[in-house]
Enzyme design. Structure first.
Site, PDB file in Angstrom:
ATOM      1  N   HIS A  69       0.837  -1.200   0.000  1.00  0.00           N
ATOM      2  CA  HIS A  69       0.000   0.000   0.000  1.00  0.00           C
ATOM      3  C   HIS A  69       0.868   1.244   0.000  1.00  0.00           C
ATOM      4  CE1 HIS A  69       1.029  -0.022   4.233  1.00  0.00           C
ATOM      5  NE2 HIS A  69       0.524   1.175   4.360  1.00  0.00           N
ATOM      6  N   ARG A  70       2.107   1.043   0.440  1.00  0.00           N
ATOM      7  CA  ARG A  70       3.099   2.113   0.348  1.00  0.00           C
ATOM      8  C   ARG A  70       4.428   1.474  -0.011  1.00  0.00           C
ATOM      9  NH1 ARG A  70       1.675   6.471   4.927  1.00  0.00           N
ATOM     10  NH2 ARG A  70       0.648   7.886   3.501  1.00  0.00           N
ATOM     11  N   LYS A 110      10.010  -8.379   5.557  1.00  0.00           N
ATOM     12  CA  LYS A 110      10.987  -9.011   6.458  1.00  0.00           C
ATOM     13  C   LYS A 110      11.736 -10.068   5.665  1.00  0.00           C
ATOM     14  CE  LYS A 110      11.924  -8.633  10.910  1.00  0.00           C
ATOM     15  NZ  LYS A 110      11.531  -7.487  11.739  1.00  0.00           N
ATOM     16  N   SER A 366      15.405   4.193  11.034  1.00  0.00           N
ATOM     17  CA  SER A 366      15.742   3.701   9.688  1.00  0.00           C
ATOM     18  C   SER A 366      15.163   4.647   8.630  1.00  0.00           C
ATOM     19  CB  SER A 366      15.155   2.300   9.457  1.00  0.00           C
ATOM     20  OG  SER A 366      16.021   1.314   9.942  1.00  0.00           O
TER      21      SER A 366
HETATM   22  N1  GLU Z   1      14.211  -5.280  12.412  1.00  0.00           N
HETATM   23  C1  GLU Z   1      13.684  -4.113  13.008  1.00  0.00           C
HETATM   24  C2  GLU Z   1      12.215  -4.296  13.339  1.00  0.00           C
HETATM   25  O1  GLU Z   1      11.760  -5.401  13.530  1.00  0.00           O
HETATM   26  C3  GLU Z   1      14.000  -2.856  12.220  1.00  0.00           C
HETATM   27  C4  GLU Z   1      13.388  -2.753  10.861  1.00  0.00           C
HETATM   28  C5  GLU Z   1      13.902  -1.568  10.045  1.00  0.00           C
HETATM   29  O2  GLU Z   1      14.608  -0.735  10.576  1.00  0.00           O
HETATM   30  O3  GLU Z   1      13.571  -1.530   8.857  1.00  0.00           O
HETATM   31  O4  GLU Z   1      11.494  -3.368  13.522  1.00  0.00           O
END
Ligand code: GLU
Length: 475
Positions: A69-70, A110, A366
């Site tokens: 969606h983004r 992920k 991030s």
């Molecule tokens: N792995 C981290 C989380 O579960 C960081 C994800 C990120 O910074 O993109 O939120």
């Protein structure tokens, strides 16, 4: 299903779906759209060979993009023996909701490689990481506008640097290439404050929760972090930094649980001393100023006010939930409490601050790193000195008007421009505090919403739904 510790449990993704379905009924979103939000949009399972010593190993790995969606999609990469499709799908879904809650404009994703990183040396890990990145590039599953990985359990700045270097080798023309991954070392256009970000976010979230008198009265706790007894499970990046911020705020770290076991001291354990001990001995066990417990699991069940699970999913299940003594559980890890366990805990009146909100500090910073990479300039570089001079002028005028002089020390406190780290930390605090009250509002104003997780899901689902509706895909 079993997690990396070999403990049997229900499907993690089903767990997330359960939470989603429960929250869905408190929205006005039609079922077709709810279904679209819930599913994983793309699941990429790969197998690739890596030479380890004299043999070739065929490794299993994943990247899941939960929601488009983004874009780009965003989420960490995990190295663990427990990695499987169900786990990566669940974690990707949580990323979507997490980003929505803190208004980070990404879809969730992920990745994971099914390995125990301790079984490989650095050169082998580098080869594995580069090969995995090449697999992502082949299928267009990575890029600053497509999908942006980050660290997770078992990975860190080192791995992100290898991913970046591999990506740039394939895309030398990409001016925004540095934005293909976050959590990089600062020397490779990472951002200051990213390493501590998740822990700092956990701290802000718990701090806000314990500062509300009405909520603390309901669970029989006083307000404030000072003197609160905290148990930390997991001394990795997230656990360590959360513990550090809690200790600085005057909380008492009474227990620690790690792979090798757990320790407890009702009068508190000094984090710096324990970290030194673990470095020297390779273990938290036998720490002279605490008692050993029989297992890591036992550590979770000790007397405390706040329990911070900061490692993996499914550690609090229906089996140990009845024995948990904490009044607040702050989910620094993703998915540490199963849906069945939550039912038991809520009945006992435990206040659960849910993962999709509480550990969102990592992805928030991030996002700042990605912005820095796309703008090609460090935050603060253009305005730090200008702000400092402007404040100095104000101080001079005040001195003239009042005929009083302000000391050099006071001047340097008042007349200061923001560095990158100041802006990152303040942006993170603003994000976590705003999101907290947004969720709490939904929770407290909706008669039928009984817990903060449901309120967080409702908040997230509504935001994702708004994006789909705006696109004109759903009415
Ligand atoms: N792995 C981290 C989380 O579960 C960081 C994800 C990120 O910074 O993109 O939120």
């Amino acid at each position: 299903m079993s997690n990396s510790k070999g403990v049997k449990h229900e499907s993690f993704f089903k767990n997330v779906e359960k939470y989603f379905d429960h929250a869905g009924q408190f929205t006005k979103i039609p079922s077709g759209l709810l279904n679209q939000i819930k599913v994983c949009n793309s699941v990429y399972k790969m197998k690739f060979p890596v030479k380890v010593g004299n043999e070739y190993q065929v490794l299993e790995a994943y990247r899941v993009q939960h929601s488009h969606h983004r874009v780009p999609t965003k989420g960490g990469i995990r190295y663990s023996e427990g990695v499987n499709q169900d786990e990566v799908m669940a974690l990707a879904a949580l990323m979507t909701y997490k980003c929505a809650i803190v208004d980070v404009p990404f879809g969730g994703a992920k990745g994971g490689i099914k390995i125990n990183p301790r079984d490989y040396n650095e050169a082998q890990l580098q080869r594995i990481t580069r090969r995995y990145t090449a697999e992502l590039i082949k299928k267009n599953f990575i890029g600053p506008a497509i999908d942006v990985p980050a660290p997770d359990y078992g990975t860190g700045e080192r791995e992100m640097a290898w991913i970046l270097d591999t990506y740039l080798a394939f895309h030398p023309e990409s001016i925004d290439g540095y934005g293909c991954v976050t959590g990089k070392p600062v020397s490779l256009n990472g951002i200051r404050g990213r390493r501590e970000a998740t822990g700092r976010g956990v701290f802000f979230g718990v701090r806000e929760a314990v500062n509300i008198k009405k909520d603390m009265n309901e669970i029989g706790l006083s307000t404030g972090l000072e003197g609160k007894r905290i148990i930390i499970q997991g001394l990795g990046n997230v656990g360590y930094h959360s513990a550090n911020f809690f200790q600085e705020a005057g909380a008492i770290l009474v227990g620690f649980c790690e792979i090798e076991g757990a320790i407890y001291n009702k009068n508190g354990i000094d984090l710096a001393e324990l970290t030194k001990w673990r470095k020297e001995t390779g273990s938290i066990m036998d720490f002279p100023k605490a008692k050993n417990l029989n297992s890591s699991w036992e550590g979770l069940e000790q007397e405390c006010d706040i329990l911070i699970p900061a490692a993996l999913e499914n550690v609090i299940t229906k089996d140990n939930a009845p024995r948990i003594k904490a009044k607040i559980i702050g989910e620094a890890a993703n998915g540490p409490v199963t849906a069945e366990a939550q039912e038991i805990l809520l009945k006992k009146g435990v206040y659960i601050i849910p993962d999709l909100y509480l550990n969102a500090g990592g992805v928030t910073v991030s996002y700042f790193e990605w912005l820095k990479n796309l703008s090609h300039v460090r935050f603060g570089r253009m305005d730090k000195r200008f702000t400092q001079y402007a404040f100095e002028n104000v101080v001079d005028v005040i001195e003239k008007l009042t005929n009083k002089s302000i000391s050099k020390k006071e001047k340097s406190i008042i007349a200061r421009g923001a560095e990158e780290i100041d802006l990152v930390d303040s942006g993170l605090e603003e994000t976590m505090v705003t999101a907290f009250y947004g969720i709490r509002d939904v929770w407290k104003k909706h008669r039928k919403i009984e817990d903060m997780r449901t309120a967080a899901f409702v908040t997230a689902i509504n935001k994702v739904a708004d994006a789909y509706v705006a696109m004109g895909i759903f009415p």
